[in-house]
Design an enzyme around this catalytic site. Structure first.
Site, PDB file in Angstrom:
ATOM      1  N   ASP A 151      51.285  41.903  35.334  1.00 16.20           N
ATOM      2  CA  ASP A 151      50.755  42.115  36.688  1.00 16.20           C
ATOM      3  C   ASP A 151      50.863  40.870  37.560  1.00 16.20           C
ATOM      4  O   ASP A 151      50.498  40.900  38.735  1.00 16.20           O
ATOM      5  CB  ASP A 151      49.288  42.550  36.616  1.00 16.20           C
ATOM      6  N   LYS A 169      39.604  44.570  36.417  1.00 17.11           N
ATOM      7  CA  LYS A 169      39.982  45.957  36.752  1.00 17.11           C
ATOM      8  C   LYS A 169      40.241  46.772  35.489  1.00 17.11           C
ATOM      9  O   LYS A 169      39.744  47.881  35.341  1.00 17.11           O
ATOM     10  CB  LYS A 169      41.216  45.910  37.655  1.00 17.11           C
TER      11      LYS A 169
HETATM   12  C1  S3P Z   1      46.943  48.229  32.714  1.00 14.21           C
HETATM   13  C2  S3P Z   1      48.104  48.045  32.029  1.00 14.21           C
HETATM   14  C3  S3P Z   1      49.332  47.519  32.630  1.00 14.21           C
HETATM   15  C4  S3P Z   1      49.091  46.955  34.035  1.00 14.21           C
HETATM   16  C5  S3P Z   1      48.133  47.751  34.854  1.00 14.21           C
HETATM   17  C6  S3P Z   1      46.812  47.929  34.147  1.00 14.21           C
HETATM   18  C7  S3P Z   1      45.770  48.706  31.984  1.00 14.21           C
HETATM   19  O1  S3P Z   1      50.288  48.530  32.661  1.00 14.21           O
HETATM   20  O2  S3P Z   1      50.312  46.804  34.711  1.00 14.21           O
HETATM   21  O3  S3P Z   1      47.915  47.122  36.098  1.00 14.21           O
HETATM   22  O4  S3P Z   1      44.635  48.577  32.476  1.00 14.21           O
HETATM   23  O5  S3P Z   1      45.951  49.242  30.878  1.00 14.21           O
HETATM   24  P1  S3P Z   1      51.093  48.990  31.370  1.00 14.21           P
HETATM   25  O6  S3P Z   1      50.568  50.297  30.953  1.00 14.21           O
HETATM   26  O7  S3P Z   1      52.505  49.045  31.818  1.00 14.21           O
HETATM   27  O8  S3P Z   1      50.864  47.968  30.284  1.00 14.21           O
END
Ligand code: S3P
Length: 444
Positions: free
Chosen positions: A323, A21
């Site tokens: 996550d 993702k």
């Molecule tokens: C993500 C970073 C994470 C994660 C999110 C996806 C990303 O959040 O929890 O599901 O793709 O950069 P943070 O910005 O808190 O690191």
């Protein structure tokens, strides 16, 4: 839809997992920021990535899907045009935050909005540093979406600054590094702990290098010097999503008789903290054939049912499994003894308040939990009675509770289970094909 999961059947076989993702989000957006033709093979098309696809079309990137291959053709971010309508980011904070950074670079006026859930998530941590860089952006008084960006002429460069983030966040870091492409000198983002580095890896492949240095106390400094050339287009195959694999790994560990192989999973060390945690809990999980594929480590994961013991988690392990706490909670509920998590207050700002919601839903199926400001305690038990639970609009909570149903004493019914499509298309079908007793039923 209700997802009803019954215990008693092992999971067996080999199963590819959906495309990553985080990398899919970046690949879609960065392809639109590059000048020329890019292709992404096996991109994740799901609830959270569709808004990103719609958004890049709105600013001037053309794309088409040939099966699971996404072709993008873009004039490059300096030639983006203003979107005709507000950009709807759905439930996806990654879409909203990364787009805000890219639009800030482009100087394009736009409004970024999303679901009720997304409107509750904190944006001040992004708005404030962007404003300091000179980006004309504002949010609501509460520091939330909708975010409104006003026009800025491209020749008016953004300010080169050093920005300190109070919490490690890959989304905020990425947004600031994207905005930095339009700065008048190097921009440095300092985070208290290292968050996932997919942005840095992909930008490097596109000709914009981010220098990262790690201090002894774990602080990470990332500096982007704006390149003089346009960003190069690319061809990319995102690896399987470790965060989706996490549910299958935990499912196999807690369900007697299970043995799974998951090929082609992304093993970026910023993402795989759960692997270490599960191994420390005594779980039989092996990684085979790690190789570097297009700048990201990829490998096959093999996992067998095994007894787990409780564990304490905190510190730098938290961002490396940020996550995965819902999946971890399902494992902890089945472990011998209690597990504790501290230093994870950030979980309160995810798709749901993952501390409050996890504790509440675990209690509904008979697991004893205790909530802390910055974490939780879960008391593992052999026979989890089961029951009905609600995912609080959070795809990962839904999948964690479903997985727990495989190892409970009685069935677990997850309401509003269609939310799993946000990141794991056909989650129920995958479990079914691996042998689980799962059924989807329309909400009464
Ligand atoms: C993500 C970073 C994470 C994660 C999110 C996806 C990303 O959040 O929890 O599901 O793709 O950069 P943070 O910005 O808190 O690191």
């Amino acid at each position: 839809m209700n997802l009803i999961v019954r215990p008693g059947r092992p999971l067996q076989g080999t199963c590819p997992v959906p495309g990553d993702k985080s990398i899919s989000h970046r690949a879609i957006l960065f392809a639109a920021m590059a000048e020329g033709r890019s292709a992404i093979e096996g991109v994740l098309i799901s609830g959270v990535t569709k808004p990103m696809l719609e958004a890049i079309r709105e600013v001037g990137a053309a794309w088409n899907l040939e099966g699971r291959r996404l072709n993008v053709h873009s004039p490059g971010w300096p030639r983006w045009h203003p979107p005709a309508t507000p950009l709807a980011c759905g439930n996806s904070a990654t879409t909203l935050r990364l787009l805000a950074g890219a639009l800030a670079a482009a100087g394009v006026p736009a409004t970024l909005d999303g679901s009720e859930g997304l409107r509750r998530r904190p944006m001040g941590r992004l708005i404030e540093p962007l404003q300091k860089m000179g980006v004309p952006i504002r949010g609501t008084e509460a520091g939330t979406a909708p975010l409104v960006l006003s026009a800025r002429p491209l020749h008016q460069r953004l300010r080169a600054l050093e920005i300190r983030l109070p919490v490690a966040s890959a989304q905020v870091k990425s947004a600031l590094l994207l905005a930095a492409l339009a700065a008048d000198g190097p921009v440095t983002v300092v985070e208290p702990q290292l968050s996932r580095d997919h942005t840095e890896r992909l930008l490097h492949a596109m000709g914009a290098t981010v220098e990262t240095t790690l201090a002894d106390d774990g602080t990470a400094r990332h500096t982007l010097t704006p390149p003089s050339r346009s960003l190069s287009p690319f061809t990319l195959v995102p690896p399987g999503d470790f965060s989706s694999a996490a549910f299958l790994i935990v499912a196999a560990l807690i369900t007697p008789g299970s043995h799974l192989r998951l090929p082609g999973v992304g093993l970026n060390p910023g993402r795989t903290g759960l692997l270490d945690t599960l191994q420390e809990m005594g779980g039989w999980v092996r990684v085979l054939e790690i190789r570097e594929r297009q700048g990201e480590p990829v490998g096959e994961i093999e996992v067998r049912h095994s007894p787990l013991r409780g564990i304490r988690i905190g510190g730098a392990r938290v961002p490396a499994m940020i996550d995965e706490f819902p999946a971890f909670a399902a494992a902890a509920a089945c472990a011998e003894g209690s597990s504790e998590v501290h230093g994870a207050e950030e979980l309160r700002h995810k798709e749901s308040d993952r501390i409050g919601a996890l504790c509440e839903e675990l209690r509904k199926v008979g697991v004893e939990t205790e909530e802390y400001r910055d974490g939780f305690r879960i008391v593992g038990r052999r026979a989890i009675p089961g029951g009905v639970c609600d995912p609080h609009g959070d795809h990962r909570l839904a999948m964690a509770m479903a997985v727990l149903g495989l190892a409970a004493a009685g069935p677990i019914r997850v309401r509003h289970a269609e939310i799993t499509e946000e990141s794991f298309p056909d989650f129920a079908g995958v479990l079914q094909r691996l042998g689980a007793d799962v059924r989807l039923e329309r909400e009464a």
